[in-house]
Design an enzyme around this catalytic site. Sequence first.
Site, PDB file in Angstrom:
ATOM      1  N   GLY A   1       0.769  -1.236   0.000  1.00  0.00           N
ATOM      2  CA  GLY A   1       0.000   0.000   0.000  1.00  0.00           C
ATOM      3  C   GLY A   1       0.805   1.294   0.000  1.00  0.00           C
ATOM      4  O   GLY A   1       1.739   1.467  -0.788  1.00  0.00           O
TER       5      GLY A   1
ATOM      6  N   ASN B   1       3.956   5.224   8.874  1.00  0.00           N
ATOM      7  CA  ASN B   1       2.843   4.789   8.038  1.00  0.00           C
ATOM      8  C   ASN B   1       2.213   3.482   8.526  1.00  0.00           C
ATOM      9  O   ASN B   1       1.016   3.254   8.321  1.00  0.00           O
ATOM     10  CB  ASN B   1       3.370   4.631   6.601  1.00  0.00           C
ATOM     11  CG  ASN B   1       2.444   3.828   5.727  1.00  0.00           C
ATOM     12  OD1 ASN B   1       1.405   4.325   5.286  1.00  0.00           O
ATOM     13  ND2 ASN B   1       2.781   2.567   5.476  1.00  0.00           N
TER      14      ASN B   1
ATOM     15  N   TYR C   1     -10.766   2.404  15.586  1.00  0.00           N
ATOM     16  CA  TYR C   1      -9.871   2.943  14.547  1.00  0.00           C
ATOM     17  C   TYR C   1      -9.873   4.473  14.588  1.00  0.00           C
ATOM     18  O   TYR C   1      -8.809   5.104  14.545  1.00  0.00           O
ATOM     19  CB  TYR C   1     -10.307   2.438  13.161  1.00  0.00           C
ATOM     20  CG  TYR C   1      -9.402   2.931  12.050  1.00  0.00           C
ATOM     21  CD1 TYR C   1      -8.076   2.504  11.966  1.00  0.00           C
ATOM     22  CD2 TYR C   1      -9.862   3.825  11.089  1.00  0.00           C
ATOM     23  CE1 TYR C   1      -7.242   2.960  10.953  1.00  0.00           C
ATOM     24  CE2 TYR C   1      -9.032   4.278  10.073  1.00  0.00           C
ATOM     25  CZ  TYR C   1      -7.712   3.846  10.010  1.00  0.00           C
ATOM     26  OH  TYR C   1      -6.875   4.308   9.009  1.00  0.00           O
TER      27      TYR C   1
ATOM     28  N   PRO D   1      -5.202  10.922   4.717  1.00  0.00           N
ATOM     29  CA  PRO D   1      -5.891  10.511   3.493  1.00  0.00           C
ATOM     30  C   PRO D   1      -7.309  10.003   3.770  1.00  0.00           C
ATOM     31  O   PRO D   1      -7.597   9.458   4.836  1.00  0.00           O
ATOM     32  CB  PRO D   1      -5.030   9.344   2.970  1.00  0.00           C
ATOM     33  CG  PRO D   1      -3.827   9.259   3.859  1.00  0.00           C
ATOM     34  CD  PRO D   1      -4.196   9.927   5.136  1.00  0.00           C
TER      35      PRO D   1
ATOM     36  N   THR E   1      -6.006  -0.056  -1.183  1.00  0.00           N
ATOM     37  CA  THR E   1      -4.808  -0.836  -0.816  1.00  0.00           C
ATOM     38  C   THR E   1      -5.308  -2.139  -0.185  1.00  0.00           C
ATOM     39  O   THR E   1      -6.489  -2.467  -0.303  1.00  0.00           O
ATOM     40  CB  THR E   1      -3.969  -0.081   0.236  1.00  0.00           C
ATOM     41  OG1 THR E   1      -4.773   0.063   1.421  1.00  0.00           O
ATOM     42  CG2 THR E   1      -3.517   1.295  -0.241  1.00  0.00           C
ATOM     43  N   GLU E   2      -4.450  -2.798   0.578  1.00  0.00           N
ATOM     44  CA  GLU E   2      -4.892  -4.005   1.296  1.00  0.00           C
ATOM     45  C   GLU E   2      -5.610  -3.651   2.604  1.00  0.00           C
ATOM     46  O   GLU E   2      -6.016  -4.537   3.357  1.00  0.00           O
ATOM     47  CB  GLU E   2      -3.678  -4.905   1.593  1.00  0.00           C
ATOM     48  CG  GLU E   2      -3.069  -5.484   0.337  1.00  0.00           C
ATOM     49  CD  GLU E   2      -1.800  -6.281   0.585  1.00  0.00           C
ATOM     50  OE1 GLU E   2      -1.563  -6.697   1.731  1.00  0.00           O
ATOM     51  OE2 GLU E   2      -1.042  -6.477  -0.373  1.00  0.00           O
ATOM     52  N   PHE E   3      -5.743  -2.351   2.863  1.00  0.00           N
ATOM     53  CA  PHE E   3      -6.316  -1.872   4.127  1.00  0.00           C
ATOM     54  C   PHE E   3      -7.663  -2.532   4.457  1.00  0.00           C
ATOM     55  O   PHE E   3      -7.858  -3.037   5.568  1.00  0.00           O
ATOM     56  CB  PHE E   3      -6.464  -0.340   4.023  1.00  0.00           C
ATOM     57  CG  PHE E   3      -7.151   0.301   5.180  1.00  0.00           C
ATOM     58  CD1 PHE E   3      -6.450   0.665   6.317  1.00  0.00           C
ATOM     59  CD2 PHE E   3      -8.513   0.584   5.147  1.00  0.00           C
ATOM     60  CE1 PHE E   3      -7.082   1.268   7.402  1.00  0.00           C
ATOM     61  CE2 PHE E   3      -9.158   1.180   6.218  1.00  0.00           C
ATOM     62  CZ  PHE E   3      -8.438   1.531   7.346  1.00  0.00           C
TER      63      PHE E   3
HETATM   64  P1  NDP Z   1      -1.912  -1.769   3.891  1.00  0.00           P
HETATM   65  O1  NDP Z   1      -2.635  -2.815   4.652  1.00  0.00           O
HETATM   66  O2  NDP Z   1      -1.747  -1.947   2.440  1.00  0.00           O
HETATM   67  O3  NDP Z   1      -0.473  -1.525   4.543  1.00  0.00           O
HETATM   68  C1  NDP Z   1      -0.287  -1.468   5.926  1.00  0.00           C
HETATM   69  C2  NDP Z   1       1.191  -1.567   6.230  1.00  0.00           C
HETATM   70  O4  NDP Z   1       1.371  -1.450   7.654  1.00  0.00           O
HETATM   71  C3  NDP Z   1       1.793  -2.884   5.800  1.00  0.00           C
HETATM   72  O5  NDP Z   1       3.033  -2.681   5.211  1.00  0.00           O
HETATM   73  C4  NDP Z   1       1.954  -3.651   7.102  1.00  0.00           C
HETATM   74  O6  NDP Z   1       3.106  -4.474   7.038  1.00  0.00           O
HETATM   75  C5  NDP Z   1       2.212  -2.505   8.094  1.00  0.00           C
HETATM   76  N1  NDP Z   1       1.897  -2.897   9.459  1.00  0.00           N
HETATM   77  C6  NDP Z   1       0.675  -3.178   9.979  1.00  0.00           C
HETATM   78  N2  NDP Z   1       0.801  -3.556  11.259  1.00  0.00           N
HETATM   79  C7  NDP Z   1       2.120  -3.509  11.555  1.00  0.00           C
HETATM   80  C8  NDP Z   1       2.895  -3.807  12.706  1.00  0.00           C
HETATM   81  N3  NDP Z   1       2.325  -4.216  13.848  1.00  0.00           N
HETATM   82  N4  NDP Z   1       4.232  -3.645  12.662  1.00  0.00           N
HETATM   83  C9  NDP Z   1       4.829  -3.239  11.522  1.00  0.00           C
HETATM   84  N5  NDP Z   1       4.163  -2.938  10.396  1.00  0.00           N
HETATM   85  C10 NDP Z   1       2.819  -3.089  10.414  1.00  0.00           C
HETATM   86  O7  NDP Z   1      -2.707  -0.415   4.190  1.00  0.00           O
HETATM   87  P2  NDP Z   1      -2.411   1.112   3.764  1.00  0.00           P
HETATM   88  O8  NDP Z   1      -1.214   1.214   2.944  1.00  0.00           O
HETATM   89  O9  NDP Z   1      -3.672   1.625   3.243  1.00  0.00           O
HETATM   90  O10 NDP Z   1      -2.186   1.735   5.205  1.00  0.00           O
HETATM   91  C11 NDP Z   1      -1.051   2.489   5.550  1.00  0.00           C
HETATM   92  C12 NDP Z   1      -1.446   3.558   6.549  1.00  0.00           C
HETATM   93  O11 NDP Z   1      -2.372   4.448   5.951  1.00  0.00           O
HETATM   94  C13 NDP Z   1      -2.133   3.033   7.808  1.00  0.00           C
HETATM   95  O12 NDP Z   1      -1.664   3.766   8.917  1.00  0.00           O
HETATM   96  C14 NDP Z   1      -3.619   3.349   7.567  1.00  0.00           C
HETATM   97  O13 NDP Z   1      -4.325   3.515   8.746  1.00  0.00           O
HETATM   98  C15 NDP Z   1      -3.474   4.650   6.799  1.00  0.00           C
HETATM   99  N6  NDP Z   1      -4.626   5.032   5.984  1.00  0.00           N
HETATM  100  C16 NDP Z   1      -5.127   4.191   5.022  1.00  0.00           C
HETATM  101  C17 NDP Z   1      -6.204   4.590   4.260  1.00  0.00           C
HETATM  102  C18 NDP Z   1      -6.840   3.702   3.250  1.00  0.00           C
HETATM  103  O14 NDP Z   1      -8.002   3.964   2.867  1.00  0.00           O
HETATM  104  N7  NDP Z   1      -6.170   2.698   2.740  1.00  0.00           N
HETATM  105  C19 NDP Z   1      -6.795   5.933   4.430  1.00  0.00           C
HETATM  106  C20 NDP Z   1      -6.194   6.712   5.465  1.00  0.00           C
HETATM  107  C21 NDP Z   1      -5.148   6.274   6.187  1.00  0.00           C
HETATM  108  P3  NDP Z   1       3.227  -5.957   7.635  1.00  0.00           P
HETATM  109  O15 NDP Z   1       1.854  -6.568   7.600  1.00  0.00           O
HETATM  110  O16 NDP Z   1       4.225  -6.619   6.740  1.00  0.00           O
HETATM  111  O17 NDP Z   1       3.752  -5.752   9.005  1.00  0.00           O
HETATM  112  C1  8X3 Z   2      -8.935   4.786   6.253  1.00  0.00           C
HETATM  113  C2  8X3 Z   2     -10.101   5.519   5.711  1.00  0.00           C
HETATM  114  O1  8X3 Z   2     -12.634   5.876   5.909  1.00  0.00           O
HETATM  115  O2  8X3 Z   2     -11.807   3.629   6.260  1.00  0.00           O
HETATM  116  O3  8X3 Z   2      -8.273   5.507   7.229  1.00  0.00           O
HETATM  117  O4  8X3 Z   2     -11.469   5.311   7.922  1.00  0.00           O
HETATM  118  S1  8X3 Z   2     -11.560   5.051   6.510  1.00  0.00           S
END
Ligand code: NDP
Ligand code: 8X3
Length: 272
Positions: free
Chosen positions: A28, A102, A168, A198, A203-205
């Site tokens: 992501g 992140n 969250y 954002p 992403t994989e979120f």
């Molecule tokens: P992804 O799930 O694609 O990526 C999350 C990343 O965080 C992975 O690389 C994962 O790596 C890492 N991670 C999670 N838990 C841990 C841990 N305990 N220790 C180390 N690394 C960790 O999601 P996004 O890229 O979307 O999310 C990235 C950030 O953006 C997050 O903080 C999320 O809350 C935020 N965000 C996302 C949004 C969205 O809509 N996607 C919107 C707003 C904010 P691994 O599993 O290998 O440890």
């Molecule tokens: C990720 C966006 O809308 O799922 O932070 O909270 S939302």
Amino acid sequence: MPYIFVRYFYIIINSMTKTVLITGATSGIGEACAIKFAQENCSLIITGRREERLLILKKMLEAQYQCKVLALCFDVQKKEDVFATLTNLPTEWKNIDVLINNAGLALGRDSFEDADIAEWETMLDTNVKGLMYVTKAVLPFMIERKVGHIINIGSTAAKEVYENGNGYCASKHAVDAISKAMRIDLLKHNIKVTALHPGAVETEFSLVRFKGEKEKADAVYNNYTPLIAANVAETVFYCTNLPTHVCINELVLTCTQQANSYYIHKNQSIVK
Ligand code: NDP
Ligand code: 8X3
């Protein structure tokens, strides 16, 4: 000093190789940041728990962009591991210019009374405490050099609390508050702090949030054009490339069809 010299000074300083530490680089937004900063000739410390993905990314970045990459596998929730790894960085990696906090996740989307306490704990331990541990471990290097930029990835969930977002939203509101606190306390050390919030990014979120239920995860991004991780990475890069005396303190970034946590314009109707 004449303006033209000041301008050139900033251009030269900004184009020097920076060392950038990105947490959660295995997918992501973090992975997209790694690619963007590698393209821009930075040296990268990439972290995450999934070692295989980290090593594949390291190999790809080194081969494609000829940049230096250090891959560190640890869980940001584990205080001892965070400090043991980051305080013992090889000397040549201690000059961290940019820290991108992140790593993070959401788990579940249940009403408060039904939400799982263990999931709340994981979100708070990762999104809040993990971010604080990593920052605390890296700060001495920045303070010593009197230079540094911390980017905290928040969320629109840091700005509005939505239904069934309890744990969250709490974690991301905390990221917002911590970013403000850091900015005040780190002023004296010349360290910039940017909170980047954002909206929906595909992403994989959501796959993580809904524990692998692909249909539920896909539905989050259906019928509109959400942000992609590269959009966020471009914005992070922009924030880190302003003149040294300029700092974006806070920035909310959504796709055009999203107004905030509550309003997304999907197929002529507004949904959340
Ligand atoms: P992804 O799930 O694609 O990526 C999350 C990343 O965080 C992975 O690389 C994962 O790596 C890492 N991670 C999670 N838990 C841990 C841990 N305990 N220790 C180390 N690394 C960790 O999601 P996004 O890229 O979307 O999310 C990235 C950030 O953006 C997050 O903080 C999320 O809350 C935020 N965000 C996302 C949004 C969205 O809509 N996607 C919107 C707003 C904010 P691994 O599993 O290998 O440890
Ligand atoms: C990720 C966006 O809308 O799922 O932070 O909270 S939302």
